[in-house]
Every structure is written in structure tokens, then in C-alpha cells.
Scaffold this active site. Structure first.
Site, mmCIF file in Angstrom:
data_model
loop_
_atom_site.group_PDB
_atom_site.id
_atom_site.type_symbol
_atom_site.label_atom_id
_atom_site.label_comp_id
_atom_site.label_asym_id
_atom_site.label_seq_id
_atom_site.Cartn_x
_atom_site.Cartn_y
_atom_site.Cartn_z
ATOM 1 N N GLY A 85 6.056 -0.462 -0.088
ATOM 2 C CA GLY A 85 5.386 0.627 1.136
ATOM 3 C C GLY A 85 4.574 1.561 0.416
ATOM 4 N N VAL A 86 4.436 2.526 0.809
ATOM 5 C CA VAL A 86 3.384 3.705 0.214
ATOM 6 C C VAL A 86 4.232 4.349 -0.895
ATOM 7 C CG1 VAL A 86 2.065 5.751 0.836
ATOM 8 C CG2 VAL A 86 2.432 3.684 2.585
ATOM 9 N N THR A 136 4.438 -4.865 -1.962
ATOM 10 C CA THR A 136 4.760 -4.990 -3.283
ATOM 11 C C THR A 136 6.117 -6.180 -3.173
ATOM 12 O OG1 THR A 136 4.561 -2.856 -3.919
ATOM 13 C CG2 THR A 136 6.170 -3.990 -5.339
#
Length: 349
Positions: free
Chosen positions: A258-259, A206
Site C-alpha cells: 500500500g502507501v 508491492t
């Protein structure tokens, strides 16, 4: 009694003098000055994004305009497989975008699972400014975008489609860590040339951006195409206020990458801002948020990447992540736009 009266008189006089001097110091600008303007953003593609944002800040523009302008750069770059046009699709072959934006007044707007529009961040801003809502999703978000004058686009580039068809052969979903490739010549923002190497389809990079303008106001933006080959309809942290992005103009702002599922579980960006409110420096606040993720499930955390980036009201900034490899860009002048490496939790064995 006489001594007591003298003491009280002296104390009152001293207090009045202190109050007057404090007011005078504030009025004269003698108090510590903020490091402003400043703009920071996640990953290597933050360099060209910062450059665009800085042009707004240098003209004494609003931080809100700066962050929107900045993140539109990677949104429109087809070489970037994690944001906007050129983003890798979900497992049904559909490119869906998530984005949110937040200003110094606490106003915010968000879109999720938006299709057919490159600049999801601009749609999110219009949700903030032209509707009573914070978030609009899916087909409703696209209908709103069209009503605001956005044209329908095909966001699936030939490269992204090829990667998706290759993925379909096995249909394995194993997100890798730090897929974003550093391909700059030093810190020169003009040499950005992302590489599409085998395996790069499993990404999660992102762009989150935070800015402090010349007036001392903060704003933030976050935009992504989400995890490649995700289930159709999956939404991560990026469009969720308090998870992927949070701004409090009295304290600071934070964003994440990230996740997203792990960030959502701890309301990560809000947590970072609240820690800064308690007096944590930006880097330490980011570190505490990362450690919360580890505490939830260390085994799971060891297999993925999450990073936080923060900027406080003083213009101080910092980052922290789970794994080595998270980079972030910082711009404080037209000729100072640099890439830095975040500190990380899991050390190499």
C-alpha cells in the site's frame, strides 16, 4: 516441622518430575507442532509466486531461498505494473525498483531507486551477503549490481511507456485504492492474467512474501517498482527493514503493501512482529498496526490503502488492511495454494 519437610520433599520431587517430563516431551516431539512449511504473500500475483517458493520448501530448502525464488516470478512478469520488469515509471519516465530481504539470523539487505535490473531482490540479497552494509541506493546500487554480474536492461515496456505518456497530459497524481485486478479463475495459480484497465497506472501493489521452512526457520522478501509516476528518487516502505519487512526468527515475520509513507510513519512491520512477541495472533497484530495508522490521521487513512500480512513461528498467519480489497495468497502444500481476502477497517456505507 515434619509436615513441612514432607511438603518440601514432595514439591521438589514434583518439580523434578515436571522438568523431566517437559524435557522428554520436547525431545520426543510431543509438544504442539508448527504448521510448516508454509509460504504467504500479498495480492493475487502471490499465487504463482507461492508456487515457485513452494518448490524450494518442498525440497526442504531454506526459507531465504524460497522467498527470493518466489518474488522473482512477479519481478519478471511484464504484465504486472507494480513490480520489476514492466513496472510503471516515475514522472520522469524512469523505472526504479526497491527491494529488501531478511533471513532467520537477522541478516538483511536492501536496494532502493535501483534502475536497469529486473531482479532487485537478488541484488538486495547480495548486498546482505557480500557487503558490510544493509542498504545501497540509486546509481551506487546499479554499479554494485553490475559488479556482481547483472546486465543492464531496459525495464520500461511499451505498455508502461504508453501509460506514462498518457499520464503526462494532465500530470495528476491521485493514487487510487486497490488497483491490482483480480483476474484468476478461482484459486488456480495457472490462470493468472493481470488486466491493464484504464486508470491502472495509479497503483501501489508491492509483493511481500514470508516463509517458514521445514527446519522451522523464517525469512521474508519484499519488492516493488513503487508508486507509479512518483517523484524521481521517492522511496517507500518496501526496501526499509522494519517498515516494509521485518523478521525475527524467535517470533515471526511481517510485511506490508500500500502507501508506504503511512507504513514508514509507524515502522509498521516491526510493530506487527513486536505485537506478536507480546502474544497477539498475526491477524490481531496486523489490525493493531492498521489502527495506529488510522489514529495518526483518520481522514488521510480513509483515502488510501495499506495492508499488513504476518506469519508467526507456529505457522499461523493473518492479515488486515484499511480498505476492502486486499488479497493474500497462502500455500501449505503442492495442491493447496489459495487466495484469501483480508479483513478491513473502513466498512462500506
Amino acid at each position: 516441622m515434619h509436615n513441612r519437610r514432607n511438603f518440601l520433599k514432595l514439591a521438589t520431587t514434583a518439580a523434578a518430575a515436571f522438568s523431566w517430563k517437559s524435557a522428554a516431551r520436547a525431545a520426543s516431539g510431543a509438544a504442539p507442532t508448527a504448521n510448516k512449511p508454509v509460504v504467504i504473500s500479498t495480492w493475487d500475483f502471490g499465487l504463482p509466486a507461492n508456487k515457485a517458493a513452494w518448490e524450494v520448501l518442498a525440497a526442504k530448502g531454506r526459507a531465504l531461498d524460497a522467498v527470493e525464488t518466489g518474488v522473482k516470478v512477479p519481478e519478471a512478469d511484464p504484465r504486472i505494473s507494480t513490480v520489476g520488469y514492466g513496472g510503471f515509471p516515475d514522472r520522469d519516465g524512469r523505472v526504479t525498483l526497491d527491494a529488501c530481504i531478511m533471513d532467520e539470523l537477522g541478516n538483511c539487505g536492501s536496494v532502493a531507486a535501483l534502475e536497469h535490473v529486473t531482479h532487485a531482490i537478488s541484488v538486495a540479497r547480495l548486498v546482505m551477503e557480500k557487503t558490510p552494509h544493509v542498504m545501497i541506493v540509486g546509481d551506487g546500487a546499479f554499479q554494485f549490481a553490475q559488479a556482481q554480474g547483472f546486465k543492464k536492461e531496459n525495464l520500461l515496456t511499451p505498455e508502461a511507456e504508453k501509460a506514462w505518456k498518457e499520464w503526462l497530459k494532465k500530470s495528476e497524481y491521485k493514487p487510487e485504492i486497490n488497483i491490482e485486478n483480480r483476474s484468476y479463475n478461482g484459486n488456480d495459480a495457472t490462470t493468472f492474467n493481470p488486466l491493464r484497465l484504464p486508470g491502472n497506472q495509479y497503483n501501489h501493489d508491492t509483493i511481500g512474501m514470508l516463509a517458514l521452512d521445514a527446519q522451522g526457520n523464517l525469512s521474508g522478501a519484499c519488492t516493488t517498482s513503487g508508486m507509479a509516476f512518483k517523484m524521481h528518487g521517492r522511496v517507500g516502505d518496501s526496501p526499509i527493514i522494519g517498515a516494509g519487512l521485518y523478521v525475527d526468527n524467535e517470533v515471526g515475520g511481517a510485511t506490508s503493501t500500500g502507501v508506504g509513507e503511512e507504513v514508514i510513519r509507524i515502522c509498521g512491520s516491526h510493530l506487527v512482529v513486536e505485537l506478536m512477541r507480546q502474544g497477539y495472533p498475526p491477524e490481531k497484530a496486523c489490525q493493531e498496526a492498521v489502527e495506529r495508522i488510522v489514529k495518526k490521521n483518520k481522514q488521510r487513512a480513509s483515502q488510501l490503502q495499506v495492508g499488513f500480512l504476518a506469519l508467526n513461528k507456529k505457522g499461523e498467519y493473518g492479515a488486515y488492511c484499511l480498505q476492502k480489497g486486499f488479497s493474500y495468497a497462502v500455500c501449505t502444500s503442492a495442491d493447496k495454494n489459495v487466495l484469501l481476502d483480508s479483513k478491513f477497517y473502513f466498512k462500506e456505507s
